[in-house]
Design a protein around this motif. Structure first.
Motif, mmCIF file in Angstrom:
data_model
loop_
_atom_site.group_PDB
_atom_site.id
_atom_site.type_symbol
_atom_site.label_atom_id
_atom_site.label_comp_id
_atom_site.label_asym_id
_atom_site.label_seq_id
_atom_site.Cartn_x
_atom_site.Cartn_y
_atom_site.Cartn_z
ATOM 1 N N TYR A 251 -43.082 45.960 38.182
ATOM 2 C CA TYR A 251 -43.628 44.708 38.713
ATOM 3 C C TYR A 251 -43.045 44.441 40.106
ATOM 4 O O TYR A 251 -43.752 44.021 41.015
ATOM 5 C CB TYR A 251 -43.302 43.523 37.788
ATOM 6 C CG TYR A 251 -43.785 43.715 36.361
ATOM 7 C CD1 TYR A 251 -45.132 43.943 36.089
ATOM 8 C CD2 TYR A 251 -42.904 43.662 35.294
ATOM 9 C CE1 TYR A 251 -45.580 44.110 34.792
ATOM 10 C CE2 TYR A 251 -43.343 43.839 33.984
ATOM 11 C CZ TYR A 251 -44.676 44.068 33.743
ATOM 12 O OH TYR A 251 -45.112 44.242 32.454
ATOM 13 N N THR A 252 -41.732 44.692 40.237
ATOM 14 C CA THR A 252 -41.066 44.467 41.528
ATOM 15 C C THR A 252 -41.653 45.402 42.590
ATOM 16 O O THR A 252 -41.970 44.968 43.703
ATOM 17 C CB THR A 252 -39.545 44.727 41.370
ATOM 18 O OG1 THR A 252 -39.104 44.080 40.192
ATOM 19 C CG2 THR A 252 -38.761 44.218 42.564
ATOM 20 N N LYS B 48 -45.313 44.404 43.427
ATOM 21 C CA LYS B 48 -45.359 43.142 44.172
ATOM 22 C C LYS B 48 -44.976 43.384 45.623
ATOM 23 O O LYS B 48 -45.636 42.905 46.551
ATOM 24 C CB LYS B 48 -44.411 42.132 43.520
ATOM 25 C CG LYS B 48 -44.617 40.739 44.020
ATOM 26 C CD LYS B 48 -43.898 39.712 43.205
ATOM 27 C CE LYS B 48 -44.164 38.354 43.847
ATOM 28 N NZ LYS B 48 -43.191 37.376 43.489
ATOM 29 N N LYS B 49 -43.926 44.156 45.805
ATOM 30 C CA LYS B 49 -43.449 44.440 47.167
ATOM 31 C C LYS B 49 -44.535 45.179 47.973
ATOM 32 O O LYS B 49 -44.658 45.016 49.181
ATOM 33 C CB LYS B 49 -42.167 45.295 47.059
ATOM 34 C CG LYS B 49 -41.413 45.353 48.372
ATOM 35 C CD LYS B 49 -40.173 46.202 48.277
ATOM 36 C CE LYS B 49 -39.919 46.830 49.647
ATOM 37 N NZ LYS B 49 -39.441 48.179 49.574
ATOM 38 N N HIS C 91 -49.215 43.855 45.673
ATOM 39 C CA HIS C 91 -50.038 43.563 44.484
ATOM 40 C C HIS C 91 -49.712 42.195 43.877
ATOM 41 O O HIS C 91 -48.593 41.718 43.971
ATOM 42 C CB HIS C 91 -49.839 44.656 43.420
ATOM 43 C CG HIS C 91 -50.690 45.856 43.694
ATOM 44 N ND1 HIS C 91 -52.004 45.910 43.317
ATOM 45 C CD2 HIS C 91 -50.417 47.014 44.340
ATOM 46 C CE1 HIS C 91 -52.506 47.084 43.709
ATOM 47 N NE2 HIS C 91 -51.563 47.762 44.331
ATOM 48 N N THR C 92 -50.724 41.633 43.227
ATOM 49 C CA THR C 92 -50.546 40.365 42.522
ATOM 50 C C THR C 92 -50.072 40.686 41.106
ATOM 51 O O THR C 92 -50.665 41.547 40.434
ATOM 52 C CB THR C 92 -51.912 39.639 42.409
ATOM 53 O OG1 THR C 92 -52.493 39.616 43.707
ATOM 54 C CG2 THR C 92 -51.769 38.246 41.847
ATOM 55 N N ILE C 93 -49.038 39.983 40.660
ATOM 56 C CA ILE C 93 -48.574 40.175 39.280
ATOM 57 C C ILE C 93 -49.011 38.956 38.472
ATOM 58 O O ILE C 93 -48.566 37.842 38.711
ATOM 59 C CB ILE C 93 -47.028 40.338 39.212
ATOM 60 C CG1 ILE C 93 -46.539 41.420 40.200
ATOM 61 C CG2 ILE C 93 -46.575 40.645 37.782
ATOM 62 C CD1 ILE C 93 -47.097 42.808 39.979
ATOM 63 N N ASP D 36 -48.970 36.479 35.585
ATOM 64 C CA ASP D 36 -47.945 35.918 34.702
ATOM 65 C C ASP D 36 -47.548 36.809 33.505
ATOM 66 O O ASP D 36 -48.376 37.105 32.640
ATOM 67 C CB ASP D 36 -48.535 34.583 34.185
ATOM 68 C CG ASP D 36 -47.465 33.702 33.636
ATOM 69 O OD1 ASP D 36 -46.297 33.958 33.960
ATOM 70 O OD2 ASP D 36 -47.798 32.761 32.882
ATOM 71 N N VAL E 278 -49.827 43.948 36.639
ATOM 72 C CA VAL E 278 -50.528 44.161 37.903
ATOM 73 C C VAL E 278 -52.005 43.791 37.732
ATOM 74 O O VAL E 278 -52.680 44.303 36.824
ATOM 75 C CB VAL E 278 -50.401 45.633 38.367
ATOM 76 C CG1 VAL E 278 -51.225 45.877 39.623
ATOM 77 C CG2 VAL E 278 -48.938 45.987 38.601
ATOM 78 N N SER E 279 -52.480 42.922 38.603
ATOM 79 C CA SER E 279 -53.859 42.436 38.485
ATOM 80 C C SER E 279 -54.855 43.596 38.521
ATOM 81 O O SER E 279 -54.813 44.432 39.435
ATOM 82 C CB SER E 279 -54.165 41.464 39.629
ATOM 83 O OG SER E 279 -55.550 41.204 39.659
ATOM 84 N N SER F 287 -54.638 52.150 43.478
ATOM 85 C CA SER F 287 -54.481 50.805 44.044
ATOM 86 C C SER F 287 -55.528 50.609 45.135
ATOM 87 O O SER F 287 -55.823 51.532 45.897
ATOM 88 C CB SER F 287 -53.064 50.702 44.630
ATOM 89 O OG SER F 287 -53.014 49.704 45.617
ATOM 90 N N ASP G 39 -52.307 44.631 33.889
ATOM 91 C CA ASP G 39 -52.641 43.404 33.155
ATOM 92 C C ASP G 39 -53.748 43.692 32.131
ATOM 93 O O ASP G 39 -54.870 43.202 32.227
ATOM 94 C CB ASP G 39 -53.082 42.320 34.153
ATOM 95 C CG ASP G 39 -53.493 41.031 33.454
ATOM 96 O OD1 ASP G 39 -53.072 40.833 32.299
ATOM 97 O OD2 ASP G 39 -54.229 40.233 34.074
#
Ligand SMILES: Cc1cc2nc3c(=O)[nH]c(=O)nc-3n(C[C@H](O)[C@H](O)[C@H](O)COP(=O)(O)OP(=O)(O)OC[C@H]3O[C@@H](n4cnc5c(N)ncnc54)[C@H](O)[C@@H]3O)c2cc1C
Length: 407
Positions: A177-178, A181-182, A185-187, A189, A357-358, A369, A383
């Motif tokens: 996730y980290t 996101k970096k 990407h949208t994580i 919830d 990850v969305s 991606s 997700d």
């Protein structure tokens, strides 16, 4: 020859590495544990419910979390493709209740061994006890990965297969996730799914360890039934767990902290009238005994004191003086044994992580991606989440396969 780094040696990562190598790439599989497939090893209580024997449409119906994202990959690498792949290595499979597929040996280690053989014969380089600490992209294109905070491995593609956040002891600590996101990407919830439930009633701890095999449950919110199931459940020191509870937990967690009640039918094979007759028969047998000593034929020992307490019938009342009305109370209790859910156990105890990850940012047929070229995202990190029944592993294998094909 292109160089592919696969991060994470779980179900999705192993599959992606095998397929990418079969496509003629040089593949490095990096796993921070001392061995591959630590989570796979504990699946299905060590028996590994590796997939489902249902058809794809039904599988998708069992993926409440973004099932539609899975169409392409499930049709590209189906459950039958997976079964063939495993059986080709001599691991025989069997189908159990609910179309659940297991190795005939009941050993998850046989599934892991099978994947290790494929990795070996396709010359995948495996780096164990190696932690990926960063994924490096330049101009929105993969450049390489950093390992152990010091060394950089250059590569053309990265398959991110680091899993979710549940059961962190298996290595799934949420690193992906980290990284994602970096990289932009949208994580969505992160929440626990397929998770044991915490109940309000203090007496549940008296039932700890009690497993009920054939019960049906009705889950209600504000008096409205929102979920029903039949099967096996378990009482724990904090509440309830077991297969039907874990599956129900997905729906329930959407409603919490709003009040949710689970009504357990302890005798689903009998209707109210039949159960009353059955109790009457037992009462005739134990006619001169106290109520608390008259339920041995009807209920598991552990349940008797709790049922007696909740029934409203004095425990020392002699059976022959129990009224019809009191018997009716007992029948109602056994047909609608209520527990009130006040929360879920933490994500660390969940079978699955919901969110991730969305899927809007990932191509569903390649797993690439849409933000970083050469980055592929697979498995539980996405997700996407399913119910119990082998669907979650199939998600990992199908998404892993598609990334391997396309990276
Ligand atoms: C108790 C339990 C029982 C289950 N039973 C079943 C079942 O019977 N059937 C079913 O379908 N599903 C089951 N599941 C769910 C299933 O196990 C997961 O959905 C599946 O394993 C996800 O696969 P994955 O490859 O995406 O992630 P994982 O299997 O979690 O693999 C991720 C790997 O990445 C590694 N990793 C993470 N970060 C890094 C890093 N920074 N560097 C290097 N390596 C890293 C981890 O060590 C791990 O090995 C179960 C889950 C649990 C917890």
């Amino acid at each position: 020859m292109k160089k592919v780094v696969v991060v994470g040696g779980g179900a999705a990562g192993m599959m992606a590495a095998i397929k990418a190598a079969q496509r003629g790439n040089r593949v490095i599989l990096i796993e921070k544990n001392e061995k591959l497939g630590k989570k796979l090893f504990i699946t299905g209580k060590g028996r590994c419910n590796v997939t489902s024997n249902k058809d794809i449409e039904e599988i998708i119906q069992n993926i409440p979390g973004n099932g539609e994202f899975m169409y392409s990959s499930l049709y590209t690498f189906t459950n039958y493709d997976l079964m063939d792949m495993i059986e080709a290595k001599g691991v025989k499979l069997k189908v159990e209740r609910g179309d659940r597929v297991f190795p005939q040996s009941d050993k998850s280690s046989d599934i892991i061994k099978c994947f290790e053989e494929y990795l070996k014969e396709n010359n995948v380089e495996i780096l164990l006890k190696t932690k990926v600490t960063d994924i490096i992209a330049k101009d929105n294109k993969i450049y390489g990965v950093e390992i152990n905070n010091n060394e950089i491995i250059r590569c053309d593609s990265v398959v991110l297969a680091t899993g979710g956040k549940s059961y962190p002891g298996t290595g799934s600590t949420g690193d992906g996730y980290t990284f994602a996101k970096k990289l932009g990407h949208t994580i969505v919830d992160i929440r626990p799914s397929l998770v044991p439930l915490v109940c309000k009633e203090g007496w549940v701890k008296d039932l700890m360890g009690l497993s009920l095999k054939n019960v049906s449950i009705k889950v209600k919110n504000k008096g409205k039934t929102i979920y029903e199931d039949f099967g096996e459940m378990l009482f724990t020191h904090f509440g309830v767990s077991g297969p039907i509870i874990l599956s129900a937990s997905r729906k329930i967690s959407d409603i919490l902290p709003d009040e949710v009640e689970i009504f357990i039918d302890l005798k689903p094979a009998l209707n109210y009238e039949e159960l009353d007759k059955r109790i009457l028969k037992d009462f005739q047998k134990y006619i001169n005994k106290q109520f608390k000593n008259a339920l041995d034929d009807l209920l598991p020992q552990k349940l008797i004191p709790v049922v007696v307490n909740l029934s409203g019938i004095p425990s020392d009342k002699v059976v022959n003086s129990i009224t019809k009305k009191e018997r009716g109370q007992l029948v109602n209790l056994l047909k609608s044994f209520k527990v009130t859910v006040i929360g879920t156990r933490p994500i660390e105890e969940a079978i699955i992580t919901r969110g991730g990850v969305s899927v809007k940012e990932v191509d569903p047929s390649t797993m690439e991606s849409k933000i970083v070229k050469g980055l592929f995202i697979v498995g539980e990190l996405l997700d996407v989440d399913a119910l119990t029944g082998g669907f979650n592993l199939q998600i990992a294998f199908s998404t892993g396969y598609c990334a391997g094909m396309n990276c």
